[in-house]
Each structure stands twice: as C-alpha cells, then as structure tokens.
Design a protein around this motif. Structure first.
Motif, PDB file in Angstrom:
ATOM      1  N   UNK A  40       2.101   2.246  14.234  1.00 49.76           N
ATOM      2  CA  UNK A  40       1.084   2.095  13.203  1.00 49.76           C
ATOM      3  C   UNK A  40       0.173   0.927  13.570  1.00 49.76           C
ATOM      4  N   UNK A  41      -1.074   1.009  13.203  1.00 49.88           N
ATOM      5  CA  UNK A  41      -1.998  -0.095  13.460  1.00 49.88           C
ATOM      6  C   UNK A  41      -1.892  -1.166  12.386  1.00 49.88           C
ATOM      7  N   UNK A  42      -1.153  -0.877  11.315  1.00 50.79           N
ATOM      8  CA  UNK A  42      -1.006  -1.834  10.228  1.00 50.79           C
ATOM      9  C   UNK A  42       0.127  -2.812  10.511  1.00 50.79           C
ATOM     10  N   UNK A  43      -0.034  -3.557  11.578  1.00 53.58           N
ATOM     11  CA  UNK A  43       0.906  -4.593  11.968  1.00 53.58           C
ATOM     12  C   UNK A  43       0.130  -5.897  12.112  1.00 53.58           C
ATOM     13  N   UNK A  44       0.848  -6.994  12.022  1.00 52.55           N
ATOM     14  CA  UNK A  44       0.212  -8.316  12.040  1.00 52.55           C
ATOM     15  C   UNK A  44      -0.703  -8.510  13.247  1.00 52.55           C
ATOM     16  N   UNK A  45      -0.252  -8.108  14.428  1.00 57.59           N
ATOM     17  CA  UNK A  45      -1.046  -8.307  15.637  1.00 57.59           C
ATOM     18  C   UNK A  45      -2.349  -7.538  15.641  1.00 57.59           C
ATOM     19  N   UNK A 116       4.429  -7.755  15.652  1.00 58.59           N
ATOM     20  CA  UNK A 116       5.004  -6.463  15.290  1.00 58.59           C
ATOM     21  C   UNK A 116       5.433  -6.392  13.820  1.00 58.59           C
ATOM     22  N   UNK A 117       5.181  -7.445  13.036  1.00 67.10           N
ATOM     23  CA  UNK A 117       5.534  -7.424  11.613  1.00 67.10           C
ATOM     24  C   UNK A 117       4.733  -6.325  10.905  1.00 67.10           C
ATOM     25  N   UNK A 118       5.440  -5.445  10.223  1.00 61.29           N
ATOM     26  CA  UNK A 118       4.824  -4.294   9.562  1.00 61.29           C
ATOM     27  C   UNK A 118       4.207  -4.680   8.218  1.00 61.29           C
ATOM     28  N   UNK A 119       3.362  -3.802   7.704  1.00 60.29           N
ATOM     29  CA  UNK A 119       2.607  -4.028   6.481  1.00 60.29           C
ATOM     30  C   UNK A 119       3.497  -4.475   5.316  1.00 60.29           C
ATOM     31  N   UNK A 120       4.622  -3.831   5.126  1.00 54.59           N
ATOM     32  CA  UNK A 120       5.513  -4.189   4.013  1.00 54.59           C
ATOM     33  C   UNK A 120       5.981  -5.643   4.129  1.00 54.59           C
ATOM     34  N   UNK A 121       6.356  -6.057   5.337  1.00 55.61           N
ATOM     35  CA  UNK A 121       6.801  -7.442   5.551  1.00 55.61           C
ATOM     36  C   UNK A 121       5.643  -8.412   5.327  1.00 55.61           C
ATOM     37  N   UNK A 122       4.453  -8.020   5.716  1.00 58.31           N
ATOM     38  CA  UNK A 122       3.295  -8.878   5.527  1.00 58.31           C
ATOM     39  C   UNK A 122       3.029  -9.100   4.041  1.00 58.31           C
ATOM     40  N   UNK A 123       3.099  -8.029   3.267  1.00 63.14           N
ATOM     41  CA  UNK A 123       2.914  -8.140   1.816  1.00 63.14           C
ATOM     42  C   UNK A 123       3.985  -9.036   1.203  1.00 63.14           C
ATOM     43  N   UNK A 124       5.224  -8.854   1.628  1.00 63.29           N
ATOM     44  CA  UNK A 124       6.324  -9.686   1.125  1.00 63.29           C
ATOM     45  C   UNK A 124       6.068 -11.153   1.438  1.00 63.29           C
ATOM     46  N   UNK A 152      -4.836  -7.678   4.982  1.00 68.62           N
ATOM     47  CA  UNK A 152      -3.614  -6.901   4.729  1.00 68.62           C
ATOM     48  C   UNK A 152      -3.829  -6.004   3.512  1.00 68.62           C
ATOM     49  N   UNK A 153      -4.468  -6.541   2.481  1.00 67.83           N
ATOM     50  CA  UNK A 153      -4.748  -5.742   1.282  1.00 67.83           C
ATOM     51  C   UNK A 153      -5.630  -4.543   1.613  1.00 67.83           C
ATOM     52  N   UNK A 154      -6.630  -4.755   2.463  1.00 68.81           N
ATOM     53  CA  UNK A 154      -7.514  -3.655   2.863  1.00 68.81           C
ATOM     54  C   UNK A 154      -6.765  -2.583   3.645  1.00 68.81           C
ATOM     55  N   UNK A 155      -5.736  -2.977   4.385  1.00 65.40           N
ATOM     56  CA  UNK A 155      -4.979  -2.038   5.216  1.00 65.40           C
ATOM     57  C   UNK A 155      -3.976  -1.224   4.412  1.00 65.40           C
ATOM     58  N   UNK A 156      -3.674  -1.673   3.187  1.00 65.43           N
ATOM     59  CA  UNK A 156      -2.706  -0.963   2.348  1.00 65.43           C
ATOM     60  C   UNK A 156      -3.206   0.421   1.970  1.00 65.43           C
ATOM     61  N   UNK A 157      -2.280   1.374   1.912  1.00 67.41           N
ATOM     62  CA  UNK A 157      -2.663   2.695   1.402  1.00 67.41           C
ATOM     63  C   UNK A 157      -3.159   2.543  -0.034  1.00 67.41           C
ATOM     64  N   UNK A 159      -3.460   2.602  -3.703  1.00 65.78           N
ATOM     65  CA  UNK A 159      -2.485   2.770  -4.779  1.00 65.78           C
ATOM     66  C   UNK A 159      -3.077   2.094  -6.027  1.00 65.78           C
ATOM     67  N   UNK A 160      -2.506   2.419  -7.177  1.00 66.19           N
ATOM     68  CA  UNK A 160      -2.978   1.811  -8.414  1.00 66.19           C
ATOM     69  C   UNK A 160      -2.719   0.309  -8.414  1.00 66.19           C
ATOM     70  N   UNK A 161      -1.568  -0.109  -7.920  1.00 63.24           N
ATOM     71  CA  UNK A 161      -1.186  -1.520  -7.889  1.00 63.24           C
ATOM     72  C   UNK A 161      -0.854  -1.924  -6.462  1.00 63.24           C
ATOM     73  N   UNK A 162      -1.805  -2.542  -5.723  1.00 60.54           N
ATOM     74  CA  UNK A 162      -1.522  -2.954  -4.349  1.00 60.54           C
ATOM     75  C   UNK A 162      -0.347  -3.932  -4.292  1.00 60.54           C
ATOM     76  N   UNK A 163       0.459  -3.828  -3.264  1.00 64.32           N
ATOM     77  CA  UNK A 163       1.659  -4.658  -3.121  1.00 64.32           C
ATOM     78  C   UNK A 163       1.330  -6.109  -2.788  1.00 64.32           C
ATOM     79  N   UNK A 164       0.165  -6.361  -2.235  1.00 65.69           N
ATOM     80  CA  UNK A 164      -0.180  -7.717  -1.781  1.00 65.69           C
ATOM     81  C   UNK A 164      -1.082  -8.462  -2.747  1.00 65.69           C
ATOM     82  N   UNK A 165      -0.951  -8.224  -4.001  1.00 70.39           N
ATOM     83  CA  UNK A 165      -1.772  -8.926  -4.978  1.00 70.39           C
ATOM     84  C   UNK A 165      -1.243 -10.334  -5.178  1.00 70.39           C
ATOM     85  N   UNK A 166      -2.092 -11.194  -5.713  1.00 75.70           N
ATOM     86  CA  UNK A 166      -1.691 -12.590  -6.011  1.00 75.70           C
ATOM     87  C   UNK A 166      -0.601 -12.588  -7.044  1.00 75.70           C
TER      88      UNK A 166
END
Length: 166
Positions: A40-45, A116-124, A152-157, A159-166
């Motif tokens: 996936x291209x949604x990785x930290x690098x 290689x950190x994936x989107x979910x880990x980045x949001x966390x 990271x927020x822009x890369x999220x699929x 959704x109604x409630x993005x996982x990377x919100x403040x």
C-alpha cells in the motif's frame, strides 16, 4: 525459499547473486521499493514530506532561523554527515535564541517512525501523542522525511469519522 532461489540463480550462471537475509520487513523499514498485491502507498515513508529544512550541529542559530523563515517551516532536522537524525529545532525555539550553535539549542533524539509503518499505526501514533508531525527515519536513523497528521488524514479512506482526528 530465498536461499533456494539464490542458488538457482547461481546455477543459471548469474554473475552476482546476493541473498538479503534480513527479510522483507527489514527491507521495507529502510524505505526501499516494494511491490505486490499487499503493498500500500499509505505508509509513513510514502506519505512523509522530503523537502524539510536540515542543518548540522555546528551551524549557527541565526542560519537556522533564516532558513526556517525563508521556507515558512516550523522544524529543522539536525543531521550528521550520514543524514542521521540527531535532533530538531523548532522555529519557536530558534526565534527565542539570539546566538549559539545548533548543538547548543536543539532538542535531542526526537520521536521517529519507520517508513513501513501502516496507516492504522500512524493514526494511533498521532492520536496517542496529540502530535502534528513526526520524523520518518530508516532503522539506522537516516532521515527520510517529516510526516504531517494532515497528510495521514488525507490518505485515510473516506469515512464519517476519520481515525486521525484531534
């Protein structure tokens, strides 16, 4: 399987065959190219911005201040001659320091993530640390870029409630 594949290439008379024994996870942790169905291209690098201001330990605070003002940036990466991230200087800090060297005013050992950190880990990470940015480095500490929460927020699929919100 990599050992067998390497030996097969040798038997086919390939002149230079190398076996990367550290494995696929290590390869991607260095930000090296990957391909395949699970990539996936949604990785930290891939999401980190590469055009970040950099400086060395011996640079003056004034030089960093001018560089940050010119770029409109909030952070400067302090690197050694091998591009290893040693510290960081914020625009706020360098504006309050009238003189001195980078080494005297930098914040040492900033938090980093691997490419290689994936989107979910980045949001966390961003949610747990209430951070706006984090440095992305290889396993050896070489700077790859600066990752912004907004990217990271822009890369999220969608959704109604993005996982990377403040």
């Amino acid at each position: 399987m990599s050992a067998r594949a390497a030996w097969r290439l040798v038997s086919l008379a390939f002149p230079k065959v190398f076996r990367y024994t550290a494995g696929k996870a290590d390869w991607s942790a260095y930000g090296l190219p990957t391909e395949g169905k699970s990539v996936t291209t949604n990785r930290a690098g891939n999401l980190a911005r590469r055009d970040v201001p950099t400086c060395s330990l011996s640079d003056s605070a004034d030089m960093v201040r001018q560089q940050l003002r010119k770029n409109g940036a909030k952070l400067c990466a302090v690197l050694n001659e091998h591009r290893v991230l040693l510290g960081q200087i914020s625009a706020e800090k360098v504006e309050s320091q009238t003189d001195g060297t980078v080494e005297e005013i930098m914040a040492s050992a900033p938090t980093t993530l691997r490419p290689n950190a994936a989107l979910e880990k980045l949001c966390q990470f961003f949610n747990a640390h209430d951070a706006e940015t984090v440095w992305v480095t290889t396993n050896d500490g070489e700077l790859l870029g600066l990752l912004y929460r907004e990217d990271v927020q822009r890369a999220e699929p969608k959704a109604e409630e993005p996982a990377c919100m403040h």
